[in-house]
Write a protein that holds these residues in place. Structure first.
Motif, short mmCIF file in Angstrom:
data_model
loop_
_atom_site.label_atom_id
_atom_site.label_comp_id
_atom_site.label_asym_id
_atom_site.label_seq_id
_atom_site.Cartn_x
_atom_site.Cartn_y
_atom_site.Cartn_z
N THR A 1 0.82 -1.26 -0.15
CA THR A 1 -0.13 -0.13 -0.25
C THR A 1 0.90 1.34 -0.01
O THR A 1 0.58 2.13 -0.71
CB THR A 1 -0.82 0.08 1.29
OG1 THR A 1 -1.56 -1.26 1.11
CG2 THR A 1 -1.83 1.27 1.24
N ARG A 2 1.88 1.18 0.69
CA ARG A 2 2.89 2.53 1.09
C ARG A 2 3.47 2.56 -0.40
O ARG A 2 3.55 3.70 -0.81
CB ARG A 2 3.87 2.16 1.90
CG ARG A 2 4.74 3.47 2.09
CD ARG A 2 5.92 3.23 3.17
NE ARG A 2 6.54 4.40 3.12
CZ ARG A 2 7.93 4.41 3.35
NH1 ARG A 2 8.62 3.29 3.27
NH2 ARG A 2 8.78 5.62 3.32
N MET A 3 3.91 1.41 -1.07
CA MET A 3 4.80 1.67 -2.24
C MET A 3 3.61 2.10 -3.71
O MET A 3 4.11 3.06 -4.28
CB MET A 3 5.26 0.14 -2.71
CG MET A 3 6.31 -0.24 -1.83
SD MET A 3 7.87 0.86 -1.88
CE MET A 3 7.45 1.54 -0.37
N GLU A 4 2.48 1.72 -3.38
CA GLU A 4 1.54 2.22 -4.37
C GLU A 4 1.23 3.43 -4.21
O GLU A 4 1.36 4.38 -5.19
CB GLU A 4 0.25 1.51 -4.17
CG GLU A 4 -0.84 1.84 -5.29
CD GLU A 4 -2.13 1.13 -5.19
OE1 GLU A 4 -2.77 0.83 -6.03
OE2 GLU A 4 -2.49 0.82 -3.91
N ALA A 5 1.29 4.18 -3.03
CA ALA A 5 1.19 5.78 -2.91
C ALA A 5 2.24 6.27 -3.26
O ALA A 5 2.14 7.67 -3.74
CB ALA A 5 0.78 5.92 -1.30
N LEU A 6 3.53 5.83 -3.16
CA LEU A 6 4.84 6.31 -3.76
C LEU A 6 4.69 6.21 -5.28
O LEU A 6 6.06 6.77 -5.56
CB LEU A 6 6.06 5.74 -2.76
CG LEU A 6 5.97 6.07 -1.44
CD1 LEU A 6 7.11 5.36 -0.72
CD2 LEU A 6 5.85 7.50 -0.99
N GLN A 7 4.09 5.49 -5.77
CA GLN A 7 4.22 5.25 -7.20
C GLN A 7 5.42 4.20 -7.49
O GLN A 7 5.86 4.30 -8.57
CB GLN A 7 4.22 6.39 -7.97
CG GLN A 7 2.66 6.99 -7.76
CD GLN A 7 2.53 8.39 -9.12
OE1 GLN A 7 3.61 8.62 -9.69
NE2 GLN A 7 1.65 8.90 -8.80
N VAL A 8 5.65 3.52 -6.50
CA VAL A 8 6.88 2.45 -6.66
C VAL A 8 6.13 1.15 -6.95
O VAL A 8 5.88 0.43 -5.92
CB VAL A 8 7.72 2.47 -5.52
CG1 VAL A 8 8.78 1.22 -5.58
CG2 VAL A 8 8.51 3.73 -5.25
N VAL A 9 5.76 1.07 -8.22
CA VAL A 9 5.03 -0.11 -8.79
C VAL A 9 5.48 -0.63 -9.86
O VAL A 9 6.43 -0.08 -10.43
CB VAL A 9 3.45 0.13 -8.90
CG1 VAL A 9 2.63 0.64 -7.40
CG2 VAL A 9 3.21 1.35 -10.01
N GLY A 10 4.66 -1.84 -10.22
CA GLY A 10 5.29 -2.40 -11.54
C GLY A 10 7.06 -2.74 -11.59
O GLY A 10 7.29 -3.36 -10.85
N ASP A 11 7.49 -2.07 -12.71
CA ASP A 11 8.85 -2.40 -12.83
C ASP A 11 9.80 -1.78 -11.58
O ASP A 11 10.87 -2.46 -11.39
CB ASP A 11 9.38 -2.00 -14.22
CG ASP A 11 9.05 -0.66 -14.60
OD1 ASP A 11 8.42 0.22 -13.77
OD2 ASP A 11 9.65 -0.05 -15.51
N LYS A 12 9.31 -0.58 -11.25
CA LYS A 12 10.08 -0.25 -10.08
C LYS A 12 10.05 -1.08 -8.83
O LYS A 12 11.12 -1.23 -8.12
CB LYS A 12 9.50 1.38 -9.59
CG LYS A 12 9.82 2.24 -10.84
CD LYS A 12 8.98 3.73 -10.50
CE LYS A 12 9.23 4.54 -11.68
NZ LYS A 12 8.06 4.45 -12.63
N LEU A 13 8.96 -1.46 -8.46
CA LEU A 13 8.93 -2.60 -7.33
C LEU A 13 9.74 -3.78 -7.86
O LEU A 13 10.41 -4.30 -6.72
CB LEU A 13 7.69 -2.84 -6.85
CG LEU A 13 7.22 -3.73 -5.76
CD1 LEU A 13 7.80 -2.99 -4.62
CD2 LEU A 13 5.77 -3.93 -5.65
N TYR A 14 9.82 -4.10 -8.87
CA TYR A 14 10.56 -5.47 -9.23
C TYR A 14 11.94 -4.90 -9.08
O TYR A 14 12.67 -5.81 -8.65
CB TYR A 14 10.12 -5.87 -10.73
CG TYR A 14 11.19 -6.74 -11.02
CD1 TYR A 14 11.39 -8.08 -10.81
CD2 TYR A 14 12.20 -6.14 -12.12
CE1 TYR A 14 12.12 -8.85 -10.97
CE2 TYR A 14 13.37 -7.28 -12.41
CZ TYR A 14 13.19 -8.56 -12.02
OH TYR A 14 14.23 -9.38 -12.65
N MET A 15 12.50 -3.73 -9.35
CA MET A 15 13.79 -3.22 -9.23
C MET A 15 14.42 -3.32 -7.74
O MET A 15 15.27 -3.81 -7.46
CB MET A 15 14.02 -1.89 -10.01
CG MET A 15 14.05 -1.95 -11.32
SD MET A 15 14.14 -0.57 -12.02
CE MET A 15 16.06 0.17 -11.76
#
Length: 107
Positions: free
Chosen positions: A52-66
């Motif tokens: 939920t925090r990462m989604e709010a920070l827009q750290v999703v998709g390829d960024k979350l994978y990285m």
């Protein structure tokens, strides 16, 4: 809980996970590994809060994978700790998206 309600909840959860992953297969692998790694309700709640925090920070998709792959060496627990305990600036600096590879967190 009736079966119809259970199926509806599962459908909403899957839709949300697909949104977070952006369809990125590596991100989906992280989410699956983290879900499988959750040993109890506390672990699962911490994962959910981190996502939920990462989604709010827009750290999703390829960024979350990285974050999981490059920065945390595919260590699920380390990734969740980073998601929950590190500042936004620190996480963004480590993802280092403009250079195509994340900067590893030291052990």
């Amino acid at each position: 809980m009736n079966n119809e309600m259970n199926n509806e909840m599962k459908g909403k959860a899957i839709k949300k996970l697909m949104e977070i992953s952006g369809g990125n297969p590596g991100c989906l692998m992280f989410i699956a590994a983290a879900t499988a790694d959750a040993k109890n309700e506390r672990d699962f709640l911490r994962l959910t809060a981190g996502l939920t925090r990462m989604e709010a920070l827009q750290v999703v998709g390829d960024k979350l994978y990285m974050l999981w792959n490059d920065c945390c060496g595919r260590n699920v627990r380390k990734t969740i700790d980073v998601m929950m305990d590190n500042s936004t600036v620190n996480i963004i600096e480590h993802i280092n998206y403009s250079k195509g590879r994340g900067i590893p967190y030291e052990p």
